[in-house]
Design an enzyme around this catalytic site. Structure first.
Site, PDB file in Angstrom:
ATOM      1  N   GLU A 181     -34.093  -2.803   8.690  1.00  0.00           N
ATOM      2  CA  GLU A 181     -35.402  -3.233   9.185  1.00  0.00           C
ATOM      3  C   GLU A 181     -35.169  -4.469  10.058  1.00  0.00           C
ATOM      4  OE1 GLU A 181     -38.221  -1.632   8.452  1.00  0.00           O
ATOM      5  OE2 GLU A 181     -37.493  -0.273   6.883  1.00  0.00           O
ATOM      6  N   GLU A 195      32.210   6.393  -4.247  1.00  0.00           N
ATOM      7  CA  GLU A 195      32.122   7.248  -3.063  1.00  0.00           C
ATOM      8  C   GLU A 195      32.784   6.483  -1.919  1.00  0.00           C
ATOM      9  OE1 GLU A 195      27.919   8.986  -4.823  1.00  0.00           O
ATOM     10  OE2 GLU A 195      27.946   8.237  -2.761  1.00  0.00           O
ATOM     11  N   HIS A 232      27.429   8.050   2.145  1.00  0.00           N
ATOM     12  CA  HIS A 232      27.714   8.388   0.757  1.00  0.00           C
ATOM     13  C   HIS A 232      28.762   9.498   0.679  1.00  0.00           C
ATOM     14  CE1 HIS A 232      24.415   6.307  -1.604  1.00  0.00           C
ATOM     15  NE2 HIS A 232      24.086   6.034  -0.349  1.00  0.00           N
ATOM     16  N   GLU A 256      26.056  12.219   3.659  1.00  0.00           N
ATOM     17  CA  GLU A 256      27.040  12.557   2.637  1.00  0.00           C
ATOM     18  C   GLU A 256      28.259  13.103   3.379  1.00  0.00           C
ATOM     19  OE1 GLU A 256      26.521  12.172  -0.647  1.00  0.00           O
ATOM     20  OE2 GLU A 256      24.374  11.705  -0.657  1.00  0.00           O
ATOM     21  N   HIS A 292     -39.396   6.313  13.251  1.00  0.00           N
ATOM     22  CA  HIS A 292     -40.845   6.116  13.268  1.00  0.00           C
ATOM     23  C   HIS A 292     -41.206   5.651  14.673  1.00  0.00           C
ATOM     24  CE1 HIS A 292     -40.631   5.446   8.659  1.00  0.00           C
ATOM     25  NE2 HIS A 292     -40.906   6.717   8.939  1.00  0.00           N
TER      26      HIS A 292
END
Length: 1324
Positions: A712, A109, A216, A307, A514
């Protein structure tokens, strides 16, 4: 005469000749040295030798702006030449962005190779002459590599447009653009065989390019990342910078005369086209191991692939044209390196540059790093951004609302402060092994000043105070109230505290569940103070607040706290709520049925957790010192290890807290109180410690996305106030470190590849772990995981699942984004076959509205913005009629009042139509029916529907969403089906049956029978009115309101074994329940107990025949759900405002839901609409097309098969994907004429029929001929008989005993057989 010798003259002449020759040679040499390379001819290709000489010559001629170097060698030992063009090209200038072009990657290319040589020549020649080129070269560090594959070029052939494998690949026959490490497949090529790739990878890593182009050939288009996808199919593969890449590709294509057309007309594929001359790489075709993706993922660099020509190796005579076509595109694309933001990141203490610092842009999940001078360039499109600089050992810094404009990049510098040696680094930094080289200048964080116990009033004032002092980072809200009407407060601390920010995780701490376990309550108040007072000065706090939305609930049980006593070590006083229920035994449980009524505090928290996408949480308790993780109970109900699917994650989370608390981590926290208790590393599995059915942490994990542990905090439940500073010091680091754990695992966005929009409720599953999480409303998700490599899949209704492998480390969350493709769509996002429904901009706007109202807070905001400020009271028949007439008088353009019929006592049964064309037949619009008052003793629904009607009318023309919904829908409201019963009902009677039936004592909801065989007597007049109403209009959805429970039910009421479309019906009921603040929690508060998700099949609640919903389903082809608005049938009118507030959003949700599912038009090939066609849905549901061929059916989210049937036409099939948040999929069904008869092809049947008819005709002709012949013989016999009557007279007399008919027959027989007899005689 003197003669002169000729020899000296000859010598002189020779000398003169030599002098001229030497002079000319010198002049030629002089000209060559001064001019450098010959003028470009644009008519030949440069082989490797020519290219080398040309580039060397150019570098020698322009040394002040050009420098030639090689980054490596090819397989066959050719140099990989790179020409660097910039001002002062032998050194680096901080802040100058680096740009590169790479050509001839595929050796065959070749246009790119020559064009890049021409570009080098152009830049060098025009520098100093052309201001544009001078500006570009002075401020850009340009690198140009004409040939990455010189070996392949040498094997290629000029004029070969298709290319050759020998030339395309390198000398080892490997495609260089398939040889880079791939994000999905990793490294698949032996690096020793691709030295060209190795050299380029090293070059990319060293230079930190900003922008690049890979040139390309083979067509004409600009292709952008990603080049492949996880499935390696030709589908759109979107990067985080997709919009930016599209812009960059368009810059190149739109400056290229051929490329911008999108029609390259390449001879080998003339039909190929690219919209605007650009394409997503993977959508075009899949390229694993490509260079452009490697640049983006591993090199700071954004690269696209261009391209340039249809012919890969065109004749040299075409090169000049190719240069002319690409010159402007090449220059314009280079200039894009100067968009976005740029700047430097420096050490705040020493001023030194910070290299490899991360630059993060909020909302774009792709970061880059600074260069060796601390410089960075972040390409961005115009807009407003939040940009953060992060470096190991430094506090991150975020610049907010950075404005990026069109044109030159904005400059944005960062100065980072080193973190203190004693501080733990922030989640996105790496922990360093020692002290910073420069003493830190960051002051120590401010610690809480006051330690005391806060009662409710004191706590409330504390929260309001900090919310007032720090409004920019705090938001105070309530999630509900306790039994004794105390607000359940939550404080949010974040840089944008009032909203969920895309990509920012939600974290929560809950304490004092609680009431007598108070340490957590006080620690969270301390934490609020610490975060607020250190924000902006302490790096760790600033980073946490900027990147996390932190919710803090100091007290879930304020009632219990008020009765607890200071100094309590282990009692139960104040533990439970005011109804004496333990809130940590009150949540739905996976193993045990919790029979206790759900408490208001529990319901409030459940509703809260369903409304926010929490990721991580801790529930703070007291009475020991350990981190407890799921599960809290097991199926056997005994104390043993109960492992959840994320056991390893929970252990890691638990240790993250315990390791910062030395007493806890030792494992013997309460030796005096509980000498036998030991917890290795200070953590424990909940069920192994003791079983807790109905616990909150398990419910979080099983019902939401949230991972919760229970911590706790101390052996004493309610310690003295003097001990509180000690608790803060023990837990301060743990509290901060635990928050940081929300930033581990994986996170990302699941989006639609078509439009890039996030997909809500998508499922994130991890292979090997049987626990999924779902995406939030904008498609973002977080999934906590321990270190390792995982296969992670994203799936959503209507989309193709995508799986990605990700490696998780412990210092940050790995970003894993998913882009899903819709099912039954091709690359153009269209249905694979058949005609497509056209769509105008107005339709697209309405679809956007439906999506907006279906996601996030859209519906909530609509409900808030449509207050009617009405006075709530019950309306009996006369008042109800007057109210409806008042609506039609005040809003005549959108209302029409229908009289459906009358009750037994001649009260009108009204139906109010609300639409922009009331009274008109509009077959294309969905029709929704709201009905109430079937039972007169449950009038809450009547009151709610009247208020709903008022809301729609009053807000029409004022609220855009309401206006559009009314315009696009035909809404019918029947407020009272049983007005006689309503007259008899008694207010404040929660269980009375007075008014339940009509005047004839008939329960109307047991009177709807469509088949006469099922009915013993004529229907009641109210029933008849509603039956006609249901049958005469093609309703899409019906919602009936009743009372006596808090649940939504779906068909059927009759006891059927299976419900064909149960998934859809249940989904519709779930939509209502989910938009009700209490219903979806499943706690009915009534006799039927707890109902999962607040939804059940009607027959499970109370099975009976003859219900309105069953009639609607079976004969009206319309799904109907019944909503029971509360336990009390006829509550006091004072409760109506609260009931309206609970149901308002849910009613609006039905108005949105009716526009979902699937809709379309049925027509024949000529375009003629077909009314009365049957649309059969996948679950066996049938709907009929209306006038104009329109149909609309509601379906549960997912994929469905549709069959369409019509007399005289071929059956049609289509597949549709239905979304939970998008408007109905619109389809067109075109019928072909039915060419089959009795299941056989029409042509065969016609031919067979024709043959049969022909055979019948021939047979008939033969029979006729035979009969005719016989008839002629008979006639001849009679004639001869008359002629010879006398001759036969004697014979006749002799045979008179026989009949004349016999004689004639005999005569006829003789005559007819004479020939045959003669023939027989001749044979003898």
């Amino acid at each position: 005469m003197v003669r002169i010798s000729e020899k000296p003259c000859a010598t002189l002449s020779l000398f003169a000749f030599l002098l001229v020759v030497v002079s000319r040679c010198d002049a030629r040499l002089h000209r060559t040295r001064s001019a450098g390379p010959s003028e470009e001819s644009y008519d030949r290709y440069y082989n490797y030798v020519d290219l080398t000489e040309r580039l060397q010559s150019l570098a020698q001629r322009y040394p002040h702006i050009a420098n030639l170097s090689s980054i490596g060698r090819s397989v066959e030992n050719r140099e990989l030449w790179v020409m660097r063009i910039t001002k002062d090209p032998t050194g680096d200038t901080p802040g100058r962005p680096k740009f590169k072009y790479v050509g001839n990657m595929h050796g065959d290319e070749t246009v790119s190779r020559q064009v890049l040589v021409y570009l080098v020549e152009y830049l060098l020649a025009k520098y100093g002459e052309d201001p544009r080129i001078t500006e570009l070269v002075d401020h850009t560090d340009i690198y140009i590599m004409p040939s990455m594959n010189p070996d392949g070029f040498e094997k290629s052939i000029e004029g070969d447009c298709a290319g050759t494998p020998l030339g395309r690949s390198n000398a080892n026959s490997l495609d260089l653009n398939r040889s880079f490490p791939d994000q999905y497949d990793g490294t698949t090529v032996d690096e020793g065989k691709v030295p060209e790739v190795v050299a380029v990878m090293k070059w990319i890593q060293e230079e930190k390019f900003v922008l690049s182009g890979n040139l390309h050939g083979g067509t004409v288009v600009a292709s952008y990342p990603f080049d492949d996808s996880v499935s390696h199919k030709d589908q759109y593969s979107q990067s985080a910078d997709d919009a930016l890449f599209r812009h960059l590709a368009l810059v190149y294509s739109q400056n290229h005369p051929v490329m911008k057309t999108g029609q390259p007309y390449c001879p080998d594929n003339a039909a190929e086209s690219f919209k605007d001359g650009i394409t997503n790489g993977a959508q075009w075709y899949d390229v694993p191991g490509g260079m452009q993706d490697y640049n983006y993922l591993h090199g700071n660099c954004l690269e696209i692939t261009m391209e340039l020509s249809c012919c890969k190796y065109p004749l040299a005579s075409e090169l000049h044209q190719e240069w002319d076509l690409n010159r402007e595109s090449l220059l314009a694309y280079m200039e894009q390196v100067h968009i976005g933001v740029w700047g430097f990141v420096k050490d705040g203490a020493s001023g030194a540059a910070l290299s490899d610092a991360s630059i993060e842009v909020e909302g774009i999940q792709h970061n880059l790093t600074t260069g060796k001078y601390g410089d960075y360039y972040r390409l961005l499109l115009p807009g407003t951004y939040n940009i953060t600089a992060v470096a190991p050992g430094y506090a991150p810094v975020t610049a907010y609302s950075v404005q990026v404009t069109d044109g030159k990049a904005s400059k944005l510098n960062f100065t980072l402060s080193p973190t203190s040696v004693t501080q733990t680094p922030s989640p996105l930094t790496e922990e360093s092994g020692g002290s910073p080289s420069v003493p830190p200048t960051v002051r120590p964080p401010i610690q809480p000043q006051e330690f005391r116990h806060h009662n409710f009033a004191d706590m409330e004032l504390f929260l309001r105070k900090y919310n007032s002092e720090f409004p920019a980072i705090t938001h105070l809200y309530q999630i509900g109230r306790s039994v004794k009407d105390h607000d359940l407060y939550v404080m949010v601390i974040s840089d944008n505290p009032e909203v969920h920010e895309h990509g920012e995780p939600e974290f929560k701490y809950v304490a004092n569940m609680h009431g007598n376990e108070v340490v957590g309550r006080e620690l969270l108040l301390n934490l609020i103070e610490y975060l607020c007072r250190n924000y902006g000065t302490d790096p760790e706090v600033t980073h946490l607040v900027n990147n996390t939305r932190i919710h803090i609930m100091p007290s879930m049980n304020p009632d219990g706290y008020e009765v607890a006593a200071e100094g309590d070590i282990s009692s139960y006083v104040g533990r439970n709520n005011s109804n004496n229920f333990d809130l940590n035994r009150n949540f739905p449980d996976q193993f045990v049925t919790i029979t206790d009524p759900r408490q208001p505090e529990t319901l409030a928290v459940m509703n809260w957790l369903k409304s926010i996408p929490f990721v991580l949480s801790a529930n703070l308790h007291g009475g020991s010192m350990v981190v407890n993780y799921p599960y809290d109970d097991d199926k056997d109900g005994i104390s043993q290890y109960s492992e959840c699917p994320d056991d390893m994650v929970f252990q890691q989370l638990a240790r993250a807290y315990s390791e910062e608390n030395s007493m806890m981590h030792e494992g013997h926290p309460c030796a005096d109180l509980y000498p036998r208790e030991y917890f290795k590393d200070g953590i424990t599995n909940g069920a192994e410690w003791y079983t807790v059915p109905g616990g909150m942490q398990d419910w979080n994990y099983l019902n939401t996305n949230c991972f919760e542990v229970t911590i706790e905090l101390g052996c004493v439940k309610f310690p003295r106030a003097a001990e509180l500073p000690q608790y803060w010091e023990q837990n301060r680091r743990s509290l901060l470190r635990f928050i940081r754990q929300v930033h581990t695992g994986v996170k990302g966005t699941v989006s639609d590849i078509r439009d890039g929009k996030g997909i809500p409720n998508a499922t994130i599953s991890v292979a090997g772990i049987d626990h999924n999480v779902t995406t939030a409303s904008s498609g973002d998700y977080w999934r906590l995981l321990v270190n390792g490599t995982y296969s992670i899949t994203a799936s959503a209704d209507g989309y193709i699942p995508v799986t990605i492998y990700a490696t998780v480390s412990n210092d940050r969350a790995e970003v894993v984004d998913f882009r899903l493709t819709r099912l039954h769509s091709d690359s153009s996002h269209q249905s694979p076959s058949g005609p497509q429904a056209t769509q105008n901009p107005s339709e697209r706007e309405f679809e956007s509205l439906i999506k907006e109202l279906s996601l996030g807070q859209g519906l909530e905001e609509l409900a808030r913005s449509t207050a009617t400020e009405g006075s709530f009271h019950y309306r009996r028949s006369n008042d109800l009629s007057a109210f409806l007439r008042g609506l039609t008088l005040n809003f005549p353009k959108i209302t029409f009042l229908h009289i459906l019929g009358q009750s037994v006592e001649f009260r009108n049964i009204w139906a109010l139509e609300i639409s922009n064309n009331p009274g008109e037949v509009e077959p294309s619009k969905p029709k929704i029916r709201f009905v109430a008052g079937v039972h007169g003793n449950a009038p809450v629904g009547t009151a709610l529907l009247l208020e709903f009607a008022a809301l729609l009318c009053i807000n029409y023309g004022k609220n855009p969403a309401i206006t559009r919904l009314v315009n696009e829908t035909q809404i019918f409201i029947v407020p009272s089906v049983n007005p006689d019963g309503l007259e008899q009902a008694i207010e404040k009677q929660c269980t009375s049956t007075q008014g339940l039936t009509n005047f004839n004592a008939r329960d109307l909801d047991r009177d709807f029978f469509g088949n006469a065989s099922q009915r013993k007597e004529e229907p009641q007049p109210e029933t008849r009115a509603m039956m006609n109403f249901i049958l005469n209009r093609p309703f899409t959805l019906s919602v009936a309101l009743d009372g006596g429970s808090l649940v939504a039910t779906y068909p059927y009421d009759k006891p059927v074994q299976t419900v064909g479309n149960e998934r859809t019906l249940k989904y519709l009921a779930t939509v209502y329940a989910n938009n009700h603040p209490k219903m979806h929690l499943g706690n009915t508060g009534c006799s039927i107990g707890n109902v999962p998700d607040g939804v059940m099949r009607a027959a499970e609640r109370q099975s009976h025949m003859g219900s309105m919903k069953d009639f609607s389903m079976d004969f009206g082809h319309c799904p109907e759900i019944t909503v029971y608005t509360g336990c009390c049938l006829f509550p006091p009118a004072e409760q109506l405002p609260a009931l309206w507030a609970e149901n308002k959003k849910a009613l609006l949700s039905m108005l949105v839901e009716v526009h979902k599912g699937v809709r379309g038009v049925v027509r024949d090939k000529s375009g003629k609409p077909i009314a009365g066609a049957i649309i059969v849905l996948g679950e066996g549901v049938e709907v009929l097309t209306t006038e104009g061929g329109h149909f609309h059916a509601l379906l549960a989210p997912g994929n469905h098969n549709i069959r369409a049937l019509a007399d005289g036409y071929q059956q049609q099939h289509q597949k549709v994907a239905v979304s939970s948040y998008e408007a109905a999929s619109s389809i067109v069904i075109e019928f072909d004429m039915d060419n089959s008869i009795l299941g056989l092809p029409r042509e065969f049947v016609v031919a067979s029929a024709a043959a049969s008819m022909t055979a019948l005709v021939v047979t008939a002709c033969i029979i006729w001929c035979v009969c005719a012949a016989k008839s002629n013989h008979q006639k001849d016999g009679f004639h001869r008989l008359r002629q010879h009557r006398d001759d036969y007279e004697d014979e006749i007399r002799l045979t008179s005993m026989g009949s004349k008919k016999s004689l004639l027959a005999h005569e006829f027989q003789d005559e007819s057989e004479s020939d045959e007899e003669t023939l027989y005689a001749n044979k003898i």
